[in-house]
Design an enzyme around this catalytic site. Structure first.
Site, PDB file in Angstrom:
ATOM      1  N   GLU A  66       0.683  -1.354   0.143  1.00  0.00           N
ATOM      2  CA  GLU A  66       0.024   0.152  -0.164  1.00  0.00           C
ATOM      3  C   GLU A  66       0.936   1.389  -0.052  1.00  0.00           C
ATOM      4  O   GLU A  66       0.849   2.166   1.051  1.00  0.00           O
ATOM      5  CB  GLU A  66      -1.098   0.102   0.950  1.00  0.00           C
ATOM      6  CG  GLU A  66      -1.808  -1.293   1.124  1.00  0.00           C
ATOM      7  CD  GLU A  66      -3.068  -1.228   2.439  1.00  0.00           C
ATOM      8  OE1 GLU A  66      -2.854  -0.259   3.294  1.00  0.00           O
ATOM      9  OE2 GLU A  66      -3.940  -1.953   2.305  1.00  0.00           O
ATOM     10  N   GLU A  92      -5.171  -8.900   0.894  1.00  0.00           N
ATOM     11  CA  GLU A  92      -6.055  -8.372   2.134  1.00  0.00           C
ATOM     12  C   GLU A  92      -7.631  -8.087   1.987  1.00  0.00           C
ATOM     13  O   GLU A  92      -7.869  -7.467   1.094  1.00  0.00           O
ATOM     14  CB  GLU A  92      -5.495  -7.086   2.957  1.00  0.00           C
ATOM     15  CG  GLU A  92      -4.274  -7.336   3.432  1.00  0.00           C
ATOM     16  CD  GLU A  92      -3.544  -5.806   4.218  1.00  0.00           C
ATOM     17  OE1 GLU A  92      -4.473  -5.271   4.425  1.00  0.00           O
ATOM     18  OE2 GLU A  92      -2.336  -5.551   4.128  1.00  0.00           O
TER      19      GLU A  92
HETATM   20  C1  FCB Z   1      -4.621  -2.201   5.448  1.00  0.00           C
HETATM   21  C2  FCB Z   1      -3.207  -2.517   6.030  1.00  0.00           C
HETATM   22  C3  FCB Z   1      -3.181  -3.537   7.184  1.00  0.00           C
HETATM   23  C4  FCB Z   1      -4.280  -3.353   8.270  1.00  0.00           C
HETATM   24  C5  FCB Z   1      -5.462  -3.297   7.287  1.00  0.00           C
HETATM   25  C6  FCB Z   1      -6.826  -2.867   8.286  1.00  0.00           C
HETATM   26  O1  FCB Z   1      -4.561  -0.678   4.983  1.00  0.00           O
HETATM   27  O2  FCB Z   1      -2.173  -2.803   5.051  1.00  0.00           O
HETATM   28  O3  FCB Z   1      -1.829  -3.385   7.716  1.00  0.00           O
HETATM   29  O4  FCB Z   1      -3.941  -2.129   9.038  1.00  0.00           O
HETATM   30  O5  FCB Z   1      -5.412  -2.185   6.591  1.00  0.00           O
END
Ligand code: FCB
Length: 470
Positions: free
Chosen positions: A185, A365
């Site tokens: 990110e 994620e």
């Molecule tokens: C993302 C991050 C991760 C976590 C989630 C909720 O942006 O990569 O580390 O904090 O959000």
């Protein structure tokens, strides 16, 4: 100590709908869970680990909601065997984690810390022994503080330091990693860290933030070139947070703002990585805050990607008026206040597939924070199960729409240190009692385990002809 709450009747065998959902994915699909170093490891000042910008940021009064830090976190560093067992016990065949740069190179330059590398060796080998593929990320936000003191990501030298670090990790772990992602990110690092200032290192300048975003992308490109020159065999890529941007209304102003936000959050990264250019409309908007780009930088950034990781949580609503939280519109939200919007994942993946020649995609994620309570050894988190189910279904829709999706990782394995929110937000499918460090499988973990088992039992014929629509 691990508590199994299987005995609770709430979560029995997988519901037929979830079983059918598992059958929509090909065999060999990666079903994983994810964490990052600073959020779970703890042992922040043991065995030679150096300070990171997050250690430093957490010391700032008011920076973290509950005044906490990752000093102890989930104590994963000392509970490695137990946690590997936990992952294997979930039936996941993949685990995404990050290397703490200051653990393996305390000052971000010069000496390597063997004790740090030992830890990741044990992690990777332990996973492989249990049949879990290690998906490694090089940078999940914990820059060595020593590098910050010479300007951090705003200083172009950090790009070279990162490429050296990448090569060293590649040499030591590249033969066993299922993949290596450079950054997690970069938008968050650049903007929340250097423009909004609510994440480390806590700066507040658009100009600096955009220079940082350029250096992050450049460091990705340089790292890929260096790793390939060293014949690293692991597939190489990057992880982006991406969400469709929807205009808050149909007014021309809101539509224009949404287009710009789409440029700032999606096209800035995707155009640079896949087309070797920054979007014109964003450059025009930035004017003197646009980054300094040296000749050849954009070619360096546009390296062939073996995969692209997408982190998806919600959509973005954008407009020129006072922003209203989704909950004010009566929409379903998680404990982060993030709208539950599964269709956005399908929309995003299908759109990226039209606009870019995509490499294989991993949803690196996806998950949700809820106000979980441990009652009599059980965490009944039906909302999280519903969230996961709906997003996995949205991903199946994209797969059937022809997007080459290869894997999915729940954020997160464990409740953990949620950055500026400290320990107040629980994203885990495993509950962590921070006082005792006891882990308890939430209902969602039991559900995911049953789901992973069903997915592993899928026979080739079930998915034949549906394999990525190709
Ligand atoms: C993302 C991050 C991760 C976590 C989630 C909720 O942006 O990569 O580390 O904090 O959000």
């Amino acid at each position: 100590m691990l508590m199994h709450s299987d005995r609770h009747a709430g979560i029995g065998p997988l519901d037929p709908e979830a079983r059918a959902l598992a059958g929509r994915f090909p065999r060999g699909f990666a079903w994983g869970v994810a964490t990052s170093a600073y959020q779970v490891e703890g042992a922040a000042h043991e065995d030679g680990r150096g300070d990171s910008i997050w250690d430093e940021f957490c010391r700032r009064p008011g920076a973290i909601k509950d005044g906490a830090s990752g000093e102890r976190a989930c104590d994963h560093y000392h509970r490695l065997e137990e946690d590997i067992g936990l992952i294997a016990n979930l039936g996941a065949n993949a685990y995404r984690f990050s290397i703490a740069w200051p653990r393996v190179q305390p000052l971000g330059a010069g000496e390597w810390n063997e004790q740090g590398f030992d830890f990741y060796d044990r992690l990777v080998d332990g996973l492989l022994e249990r049949g879990v593929a290690p998906y490694l990320t090089l940078y999940h936000w914990d820059l060595p503080q020593a590098l910050q003191e010479s300007g951090g990501w705003a200083n172009r030298d950090t790009v070279e330091r990162f490429a050296e670090y990448a090569v060293e990790v590649g040499r030591r772990l590249g033969d066993r990693a299922a993949s290596i992602a450079t950054h997690n990110e970069p938008w968050v690092v650049a903007i929340l860290g250097h423009e909004a200032g609510n994440f480390a290192p806590g700066l507040k300048s658009q100009k600096v933030a955009m220079q940082v975003s350029h250096h992050l992308l450049l460091s990705h490109g340089m790292a890929l070139q260096a790793l390939r020159a060293e014949r690293c065999v692991a597939p190489l890529g990057i992880v982006l947070n991406q969400a469709p941007v929807h205009a808050a209304s149909n007014s021309p102003e809101d539509l224009a703002r949404a287009r710009l936000d789409d440029g700032l959050t999606i096209r800035w990264y995707m155009d640079a990585l896949l087309h070797g250019r920054y979007p014109e409309d964003v450059l025009e908007f930035l004017r003197e805050d646009a980054p300094q780009v040296a000749a050849g930088d954009l070619d360096a950034i546009r390296q062939p990607l073996d995969f692209l990781g997408i982190n998806y949580y919600t959509r973005n609503l954008s407009g020129t008026g006072t922003p209203l939280a989704p909950v004010d519109h009566g929409r379903e939200v998680t404990d982060m206040g993030w709208e539950v919007f599964p269709g956005g994942l399908t929309e995003l993946l299908l759109r990226l597939q039209v606009d870019y020649r995509l490499p294989p995609i991993y949803v690196t994620e996806n998950g949700a924070a809820y106000r979980d309570r441990l009652v009599d050894g059980r965490v009944a988190d039906a909302e999280r199960i519903r969230y996961l189910h709906r997003h996995i279904a949205a991903m199946a829709d994209a797969l059937e729409g022809g997007v080459d999706v290869r894997g999915y990782f729940v954020w997160s394995l464990l409740d953990n240190f949620e950055w500026a929110d400290g320990y107040t937000k629980r994203f885990g499918i495993v509950f962590v009692d921070y006082a005792t460090q006891r882990r308890t499988l939430k209902d969602s973990a039991l559900w995911y385990r049953a789901f992973c088992r069903a997915a592993a039992a899928v026979t080739p014929s079930t998915t034949e002809g549906r394999n990525h629509g190709r």
